[in-house]
Structures are given as structure tokens and as C-alpha cells.
Write a protein that holds these residues in place. Structure first.
Motif, PDB file in Angstrom:
ATOM      1  N   GLY A 196      -1.491  -7.813   2.507  1.00 57.09           N
ATOM      2  CA  GLY A 196      -0.711  -8.920   1.950  1.00 57.09           C
ATOM      3  C   GLY A 196       0.646  -9.117   2.586  1.00 57.09           C
ATOM      4  O   GLY A 196       0.977 -10.211   3.043  1.00 57.09           O
ATOM      5  N   LEU A 197       1.480  -8.053   2.643  1.00 58.47           N
ATOM      6  CA  LEU A 197       2.838  -8.191   3.167  1.00 58.47           C
ATOM      7  C   LEU A 197       2.851  -8.346   4.680  1.00 58.47           C
ATOM      8  O   LEU A 197       3.742  -9.004   5.238  1.00 58.47           O
ATOM      9  N   PHE A 198       1.874  -7.757   5.368  1.00 60.14           N
ATOM     10  CA  PHE A 198       1.770  -7.983   6.812  1.00 60.14           C
ATOM     11  C   PHE A 198       1.455  -9.451   7.080  1.00 60.14           C
ATOM     12  O   PHE A 198       2.039 -10.079   7.976  1.00 60.14           O
ATOM     13  N   LEU A 199       0.549 -10.004   6.297  1.00 63.80           N
ATOM     14  CA  LEU A 199       0.211 -11.421   6.435  1.00 63.80           C
ATOM     15  C   LEU A 199       1.428 -12.297   6.135  1.00 63.80           C
ATOM     16  O   LEU A 199       1.691 -13.287   6.833  1.00 63.80           O
ATOM     17  N   VAL A 200       2.211 -11.923   5.120  1.00 66.92           N
ATOM     18  CA  VAL A 200       3.436 -12.663   4.779  1.00 66.92           C
ATOM     19  C   VAL A 200       4.388 -12.698   5.968  1.00 66.92           C
ATOM     20  O   VAL A 200       4.928 -13.748   6.348  1.00 66.92           O
ATOM     21  N   SER A 201       4.615 -11.534   6.578  1.00 65.19           N
ATOM     22  CA  SER A 201       5.531 -11.442   7.715  1.00 65.19           C
ATOM     23  C   SER A 201       5.050 -12.284   8.892  1.00 65.19           C
ATOM     24  O   SER A 201       5.838 -12.948   9.570  1.00 65.19           O
TER      25      SER A 201
END
Length: 638
Positions: A595-600
Motif C-alpha cells: 500500500g505505502l509503496f504504491l502511494v509513494s
């Protein structure tokens, strides 16, 4: 455009240059002939004046002064009528000063001993007036080159000389404080003699000042002005020697004075009238040459530029076109100028859109500098796709007078983008089919694993089946992530409103009933990938899944210099310091998804960044930095 035509027809340019050169030589020859005639006339005049002194010195003096007065007045007439065309203040100051010098000399002539006009005065009065006029003349010839670059206003110059002249007359006639200059029976006073030396020194300084700014004059004018000043100095020195106002040195001084004014006449009047391209100083000529150089330089810059430049006037006709544009259109620049742009160079299918765009630009209904893709029709029947930036041109009154369009030929780029889009579409179709088949097989594998575990009581085998089930679940997450990652960057970024995206995300998520999502973002937009909604979706989902007992999630924003910071805070457990950077890596705790990798990654497409700055134990805080230019007030246009 001029430079293009000149390059296309060098023979015509050579012929035109030759004709201009011949005309210049003829004009210069005529001017030199006229100047020589003036010198001959001046020589005859001086000889005639000297002859009149043999008959009557008073007649000689009167004619000499009137000649000087007439020349000074003529210079003023030239200077005053040329005041709106001047490039510097020399002509205005010198011409206006000479007018008032002529005024004092007129009174001096009428007051001369023997005229009998000013009763009760002796020879001291005309001598005082003479010295007053000489001081004013020397001051004028010194001040004029010093004020050359200042461009003083005509009214201010006229008022200044008028004020000085009035003060001189008051000091001689009304409040007689002007020192005596001549005493009958004794001759010249020390004040008069020293004044002549001072005046000569001031004239010498004026000559030096003229020489220092000689580049502002034509060489002929510089020579005449310097000669006039040197003759004036000799005249002033001659006036220090006479005992009688009718003496020989006085006569020589007046002859030299007439000669100096004659040189001024040749410099200011004769040269200016007979040779207008070498006017009193080369201001107008140099301005024209400078303007021509600037136009040629601009044309050269436009021609070597890789971009297309087209100027369209209010009537829709081509007013200017550079070499690159003419090459793309296949039409020579001189043939394109004057042609109706839309009817001549726009494909029929796009003409209505082009006319509407032109009308909206002229009426100010749409913003300028916005990128517009518009095809153009070439002379050979083809089409090229151009990305245009349009700028409104205005005249001196602020009224719209045309459109300047700068364009880039993106035809090959468009073809390449279309081909790449088709290839991506095929790859996406293939990956989508493959992903669908894999997920179907994962579903089958899960079912068999569950069937195998139902009737099996072997603890070791049961453990293996559970691990296999977890591995299959991880594979499913990886496949689902590849679907989201594949969609990033497929579409162009767009302006989007975070407030609306957060509300849509909240509506799609299944949140605990006691959880509040608060927003205080204002009406602004960010320039981001269309998938930016997943950023806010994942931030909210991540807080619910991993934040513990989260009861509130708050979104806010603040300016940081020219950037904008969007903050997402919760009241959960927060993130330990050692993991604040790791949570954005692809390899971080894969069991918690990407999730947070995709956000970045989504934010990075348009230059945005994200970091975690919360305090562990008090809650998480994610800060999204939107760079300058990547955010704007809602509805604002560039």
C-alpha cells in the motif's frame, strides 16, 4: 521577413544596396557642395563687413551683431522644431541658450555707443551686456554636452534660460549690481578682462566636453563645433585688448565672432537641412540603424529557432512567420505573409475549431500560453501536428492587435505515442487475461488445499497445507498489486481536488462506526496521476488496519514556502522511528501488502513526495509535499 527575402534574392539586395550607396554619395556630394558655398558666402560676408568698418564702424558693428543674432535665432528654430525627434539634449539646450544669447546681444546692439537709443548710459552699458551674453553663451556650450544624455524637458530648459536672462537684465538695469566693464577715458576694467579669460576657459571646457561625447555627433558636426568654439576663444581674447569700443581689436573680435557663429550655422542649420541623414548629431540615423540591426537580429533569432513562430493579425492574416514555420508548411515566408491563416494552412476538418479558438483568444475568453494541439495543412497536401502556445499581442493603447503563436512539430511524437499506446493496450490485455487465468487457478488451488485439509488429521500435513494456503494468498496479493501498478502513468496527469477524493475513498471503504475522518483542506487542486485517489484510500485503510484503536483521521494542509504540505494524522499507535523510511519500500513486510509503496510511486509521477513524521505511541502523521506549480486554487488557470 526582410532577412529571408534578402537571402532569397541576393542580386536584388545588391542592386538595392548599390542604388542606396550611389544615392548616399550623390546626397553627400550635394551637401559638401552646399557647405562650400556657405563658406564662400561667409568669406564674402566677412570681407564686406570689414569694408563697412572703413565707412562707418557703427554700421559694421550693427550688421555683425545682426548676423550673429539671425544665426542664433535660426539655430533655435531648428532645435525647437526638432525637439520631439531628439535622441539627446544637446540640440535643445544649445538652441534654446542661443536664442536668449541673441536676445541679450540685440539689446547690446541697440545700446551700443552712438546708437542713441538708451539715453543717459555710456559705453559701459553695451560692454556689460556683451559680457552677460558671453557668460550665457559659454555656459550654454558647456552645459549642452553635459546634459546630452539627460534629455531635459523643453519647458524646463526654456524656463531656466529665461530665468537666467531676466536676472542678468535686472542686475544691469533695475538693481545695478553687475560690475562695471568699461570706463570712458580708462578703457576696460579688470573685471571685464578677467571675465573674457574666464569665458575663454569655459569655452575650452565646452570643447573638451563635446569631444568626449563625439560619438553622439556626426564627424562633420564635431569638427564644425570644435572649430566654432576655438574661434570664439580667439574672439574673446581679442576683446581683452581694445581701448576704444571703435578700436581695431574690437573689430577683429567681432569678425571672429561672426565667423564662429557661421561655423555654428554650418553645423546646425546647413548640415542639418542639406544632409538630413547626417543631422546635427546622428541620433535619428543611429536610431534607425539600431532599429534595423535589432530587427535583423530578431529575424535571425526567429530563423535559427527550432520552434515555429507565427503572428496573426486581427483580421486572421499572417503578419510574420519564421523560417522553421515556412519549412514545415512548405511555403516561402514572403508568400505566406498576408494569407488568411485558417483558410490557407488549417485542414478543413479543423477550421471551425481554429476560428473559435482565435475568436476566444482575441476576446480574452480563454487563457493564453495554454498548450493547444492543432494540425496544419502543408502545401503538398499533407498534415503536421503542432503543439501551439498562444500569446495575445496588444498595441500601445492596450487593445488586442493579434496573436503570437509558438509551436512545436510533434507529428512523429504523436505517431510514436499512438504506437506505444497500442502496444501498451495489447500488453495490458495480455497481462489482464494472464492475471485472470492465474487468479482462477489460485482459486482452484485454494479449494483443493481446503478439501485436503478437511479430512486430514495428520498435524504435520495440516501445517504444510496451512503454509501452502498462506503462500497462495501472498501470490494473489502480488497479482492484485501488479494490476494496480500496471495502471500507473497510463493516462496524463490532471488537476484533482483532494477534498473530493478523500470523500470518495471514505464512501468506498468499510470503516468502523466510531471512526471519524475529518478534512480541512480548502478549495485547492493538485496536479497528479489519475490514480492519486488510491493515495488517500490507502492512507485511510492503512490507519484502520495497522493503527490499533484509531478513532480519528484528520487531513489538513499548510503552505511551506512556495510548496504545499498535505498532512494525514491519526490517533493510533503510530510507527516506530526505525521503520519510518522502510514502510515506503517495496520489500517492507509483504504480508501487509504494498500500500505505502504504491502511494509513494503514484505521488512521484508528478514530483510529489511523502514521509512519516508522527510520534510513536501518539499516532501516525504522513506529510505529502506538493511542489510549487503542482497545486493551485480551485478553478485557477495558468
Amino acid at each position: 521577413m526582410q532577412s529571408n527575402s534578402m537571402r532569397r534574392d541576393p542580386s536584388a539586395h545588391a542592386a538595392r544596396s548599390g542604388a542606396e550607396s550611389r544615392w548616399g554619395r550623390i546626397e553627400q556630394g550635394a551637401a559638401e557642395s552646399g557647405i562650400w558655398r556657405s563658406f564662400i558666402v561667409l568669406t564674402v560676408l566677412l570681407a564686406g563687413l570689414a569694408a563697412t568698418s572703413l565707412y562707418s564702424y557703427l554700421l559694421f558693428h550693427t550688421i555683425a551683431e545682426f548676423v550673429a543674432i539671425a544665426i542664433a535665432t535660426g539655430v533655435f528654430i531648428v532645435a525647437w522644431n526638432a525637439r520631439t525627434m531628439r535622441e539627446n539634449g544637446y540640440l535643445l539646450v544649445a538652441g534654446t541658450g542661443l536664442l536668449f544669447v541673441a536676445g541679450i546681444e540685440l539689446v547690446h546692439t541697440l545700446a551700443y555707443d552712438g546708437m542713441g537709443i538708451f539715453a543717459g548710459y555710456d559705453a559701459n552699458l553695451p560692454t556689460q551686456l556683451w559680457i552677460a551674453s558671453r557668460y550665457l553663451l559659454a555656459g550654454t556650450l558647456l552645459a549642452a554636452p553635459l546634459l546630452l544624455r539627460r534629455n531635459p524637458g523643453p519647458r524646463e530648459v526654456f524656463a531656466a534660460f529665461a530665468g537666467v536672462t531676466v536676472l542678468l537684465f535686472l542686475s544691469i538695469f533695475v538693481v545695478p549690481v553687475f560690475p562695471d566693464c568699461y570706463i570712458v577715458g580708462s578703457g576696460l576694467t579688470p573685471f571685464k578682462i578677467w571675465s573674457e579669460y574666464i569665458i575663454a576657459a569655459l569655452l575650452a571646457l565646452g570643447a573638451v566636453a563635446v569631444y568626449r561625447v563625439r560619438n553622439a555627433f556626426s564627424p562633420r558636426v564635431v569638427a564644425h563645433l570644435l572649430a566654432a568654439v576655438l574661434v570664439l576663444i580667439a574672439s574673446e581674447l581679442a576683446f581683452t585688448l581694445y581701448i576704444s569700443v571703435y578700436g581695431l581689436s574690437n573689430m577683429i573680435g567681432h569678425l571672429l565672432m561672426v565667423l564662429s557663429f557661421g561655423l555654428i550655422y554650418v553645423a546646425f542649420v546647413e548640415t542639418g537641412i542639406r544632409q538630413p541623414y547626417a543631422l546635427v548629431f546622428t541620433g535619428l540615423k543611429s536610431s534607425e540603424e539600431r532599429l534595423r540591426r535589432e530587427k535583423n537580429r530578431l529575424a535571425q533569432y526567429l530563423d535559427i529557432a527550432g520552434a515555429l513562430f507565427v503572428v496573426i493579425d486581427r483580421g486572421g492574416q499572417v503578419a510574420l512567420i519564421n523560417r522553421r514555420a515556412s519549412e514545415v508548411l512548405g511555403c516561402p515566408a514572403d508568400a505566406a505573409v498576408g494569407e488568411p491563416w485558417t483558410e490557407r494552412f488549417i485542414p478543413p476538418t479543423e477550421r471551425e475549431r481554429c476560428r473559435a479558438l482565435f475568436t476566444e483568444l482575441m476576446q480574452g475568453e480563454i487563457g493564453v500560453n495554454e498548450r493547444v494541439r492543432m494540425p496544419v495543412a502543408t502545401v503538398d497536401g499533407g498534415e503536421r501536428i503542432i503543439a501551439w502556445h498562444n500569446t495575445v499581442l496588444r498595441d500601445g493603447n492596450g487593445a488586442v492587435c493579434g496573436i503570437l503563436s509558438s509551436g512545436e512539430d510533434i507529428t512523429e511524437q504523436q505517431y510514436a505515442e499512438a504506437a506505444l499506446a497500442r502496444a501498451n493496450a495489447k500488453l495490458n490485455l495480455l497481462s489482464g487475461i494472464t492475471r485472470h487465468d492465474i487468479l482462477n487457478q489460485i482459486t482452484v488451488a485454494r479449494a483443493y488445499i481446503e478439501f485436503a485439509g478437511e479430512d486430514n488429521e495428520n498435524p504435520g500435513l495440516q501445517t504444510c497445507l496451512e503454509r501452502a494456503h498462506a503462500a497462495v494468498g501472498e501470490i494473489q496479493k502480488q497479482i492484485e498489486f501488479s494490476r494496480d501498478y500496471q495502471d500507473m502513468g497510463l493516462k496524463e496527469p490532471a488537476w484533482q481536488r483532494p477534498e473530493s477524493l478523500i470523500r470518495e475513498s471514505v464512501a468506498e471503504l468499510t470503516l468502523p462506526p466510531d471512526l471519524r475522518v475529518l478534512t480541512d483542506l480548502g478549495n485547492f487542486e493538485i496536479y497528479a496521476d489519475p490514480m492519486v485517489k488510491k493515495v488517500f484510500y490507502n492512507l485511510i485503510d492503512n490507519a484502520v488496519r495497522h493503527g490499533g484503536e484509531v478513532t480519528e483521521i484528520r487531513f489538513s494542509c499548510e503552505k511551506a514556502g512556495q510548496d504545499l504540505t498535505i498532512a494525514c494524522e491519526d490517533d493510533g499507535t503510530g510507527i516506530v522511528d526505525d521503520e519510518k523510511e522502510a514502510i515506503f519500500r517495496e520489500t517492507y513486510k509483504r504480508r501487509h501488502s504494498h500500500g505505502l509503496f504504491l502511494v509513494s510511486e503514484i505521488l512521484g509521477i508528478t514530483g510529489m513526495t511523502i514521509r512519516e513524521t508522527g510520534v510513536f505511541g501518539k499516532g501516525a502523521r504522513f506529510e505529502i509535499t506538493v511542489p510549487n506549480g503542482g497545486w493551485r486554487a480551485e478553478g485557477e488557470r495558468e
